[in-house]
Each structure stands twice: as structure tokens, then as C-alpha cells.
Design an enzyme around this catalytic site. Sequence first.
Site, PDB file in Angstrom:
ATOM      1  N   SER A 191      32.802  11.005  56.007  1.00 53.67           N
ATOM      2  CA  SER A 191      33.236   9.847  56.791  1.00 53.67           C
ATOM      3  C   SER A 191      34.562  10.108  57.493  1.00 53.67           C
ATOM      4  O   SER A 191      35.367  10.934  57.054  1.00 53.67           O
ATOM      5  CB  SER A 191      33.403   8.620  55.892  1.00 53.67           C
TER       6      SER A 191
HETATM    7  N1  SAH Z   1      31.409   9.043  50.795  1.00 49.86           N
HETATM    8  C1  SAH Z   1      30.911  10.153  51.576  1.00 49.86           C
HETATM    9  C2  SAH Z   1      30.117   9.689  52.773  1.00 49.86           C
HETATM   10  C3  SAH Z   1      28.870  10.481  52.912  1.00 49.86           C
HETATM   11  S1  SAH Z   1      27.686   9.867  54.084  1.00 49.86           S
HETATM   12  C4  SAH Z   1      32.037  11.091  51.974  1.00 49.86           C
HETATM   13  O1  SAH Z   1      33.210  10.730  51.797  1.00 49.86           O
HETATM   14  O2  SAH Z   1      31.769  12.209  52.397  1.00 49.86           O
HETATM   15  C5  SAH Z   1      26.664   8.826  53.081  1.00 49.86           C
HETATM   16  C6  SAH Z   1      25.968   9.450  51.905  1.00 49.86           C
HETATM   17  O3  SAH Z   1      25.084   8.465  51.356  1.00 49.86           O
HETATM   18  C7  SAH Z   1      25.084  10.653  52.225  1.00 49.86           C
HETATM   19  O4  SAH Z   1      25.469  11.743  51.455  1.00 49.86           O
HETATM   20  C8  SAH Z   1      23.668  10.181  51.870  1.00 49.86           C
HETATM   21  O5  SAH Z   1      22.849  11.210  51.349  1.00 49.86           O
HETATM   22  C9  SAH Z   1      23.957   9.117  50.822  1.00 49.86           C
HETATM   23  N2  SAH Z   1      22.879   8.151  50.623  1.00 49.86           N
HETATM   24  C10 SAH Z   1      22.016   7.637  51.529  1.00 49.86           C
HETATM   25  N3  SAH Z   1      21.162   6.779  50.953  1.00 49.86           N
HETATM   26  C11 SAH Z   1      21.485   6.736  49.624  1.00 49.86           C
HETATM   27  C12 SAH Z   1      20.967   6.031  48.478  1.00 49.86           C
HETATM   28  N4  SAH Z   1      19.930   5.189  48.574  1.00 49.86           N
HETATM   29  N5  SAH Z   1      21.559   6.238  47.296  1.00 49.86           N
HETATM   30  C13 SAH Z   1      22.619   7.085  47.157  1.00 49.86           C
HETATM   31  N6  SAH Z   1      23.137   7.781  48.195  1.00 49.86           N
HETATM   32  C14 SAH Z   1      22.597   7.614  49.414  1.00 49.86           C
END
Ligand code: SAH
Length: 204
Positions: free
Chosen positions: A55
Site C-alpha cells: 500500500s
Molecule cells: N497490508 C498490505 C497490503 C497488501 S494488498 C501491505 O502493507 O503490503 C492487500 C492484500 O490482501 C493482498 O496481499 C491480498 O492477497 C490480500 N487479500 C485479498 N483478499 C483477502 C482475503 N479474503 N483474506 C485475506 N487476505 C486477502
Amino acid sequence: MRQQLVETLKAKGITDSKVLDAIGRVPRHLFMDSGFLDHAYQDKAFPIAAGQTISQPYTVAFQTELLQVKKDAKILEIGTGSGYQTAVLCELGAKVYSIERQLELFKITTKFLPKLGYRPKKLIFGDGYKGLKEESPFDGIIVTAGAPFVPKPLMSQLNIGGRLVIPVGEQVQVMTLFVRTGIKDFEKHEFGEFRFVPLLEDKN
Ligand code: SAH
């Protein structure tokens, strides 16, 4: 460079000094693929493994500020991704539980976060739509992927006084804060528009 990023976030309206300090301490470049190292302290999202993104720092700061994390607070994160947001929460002294549905990312963060000295209480490979009932209630829940709707389990796993920070919407998401004020009562506050990768339903 990290200090410069902190100044950028201040200029964009982030005021919570604990959040700014935490971001000032986390080495974001270590959470990114080597191809993007030059860009690690720009206020931008970047691709990580499994087609996901780390993010934008402003988004991390904004969501963390809304969460109002106190030391030792029990926090559930949905979407571990690179682990960057997880590390920021650890820096704030929270007891962090984080769920990721991409096995590849789960495996990477399980090894990588402790190497940097970050020890979340639990990293879970699973579906964040369900929350984590066995460890509930939480003082805060932060969803870091775009949710087409607010999953009911997340509301019910909040402590009274607890806060759920969740970007809600399909193409574009409205940052939304729910504060649980009673067993059945929630206050809802909406903030600006953000863009996230989608919160996906369980693969099984
Ligand atoms: N907090 C992260 C943001 C990653 S983007 C950072 O700081 O890098 C969002 C993430 O949510 C992705 O890795 C994606 O695989 C995950 N995601 C999507 N749907 C999900 C679900 N149902 N349960 C858990 N994780 C999920």
C-alpha cells in the site's frame, strides 16, 4: 529518505506523531522487490508477489491513524500482503493478528517479519472475510484490500469501543470507520476515496 517520507505524510495531513514515528522507523525498502528499491520512500503503492501491492504510505498512515492504536491493543489485519502495515502496527506496540489468502505471501512474511524483529502474535493463511473468531474480540480491525461489502463477522468480532477501518466499494473504495458503541450499536464515519486491490472471497 524515511524522514523525508514522514515530512511528505505530514504535508498531506497526517498528524498523529506516534503513527509518523512508526513509519519513520520501518525500513520500507526491505518489503519491496529489488526492482523498486529506488522508489521505496516515494509515497506510492508498488507491485509485490502474487499480483498484489504494497500500500501507499499515505494510505497506511491514514488507516493507522483512524485505528487509534494503543500499546498492547489487540489488532486484526486483513491482507498481510508484504507485511509493511503489519510492521507499522508492531512498531506501535500492538498485538497483531494478520490474515492473508495468498499462500506465497503468507510464507514470505512468516519468515521475513521475525528477521526484522517484528513479532506479530499470529500470521494466518486463510480468508479474512471470516475474521478470526477464536481470538476475538479485537480493539481494532484494519482491512487493507477493497471490500465490496462490510463482512458481518468483522463487525461482531469488535470489542465495545473497538474500531473497524475498512475501504468499501468495488472499483473505488470509500474509507469507512465503524466504532462499536454498544452490543448492537455502531457509529459510521466516511472519509475520502481510495483504490485498493480487491478483497477476494475464499478460494475453496
Ligand atoms: N497490508 C498490505 C497490503 C497488501 S494488498 C501491505 O502493507 O503490503 C492487500 C492484500 O490482501 C493482498 O496481499 C491480498 O492477497 C490480500 N487479500 C485479498 N483478499 C483477502 C482475503 N479474503 N483474506 C485475506 N487476505 C486477502
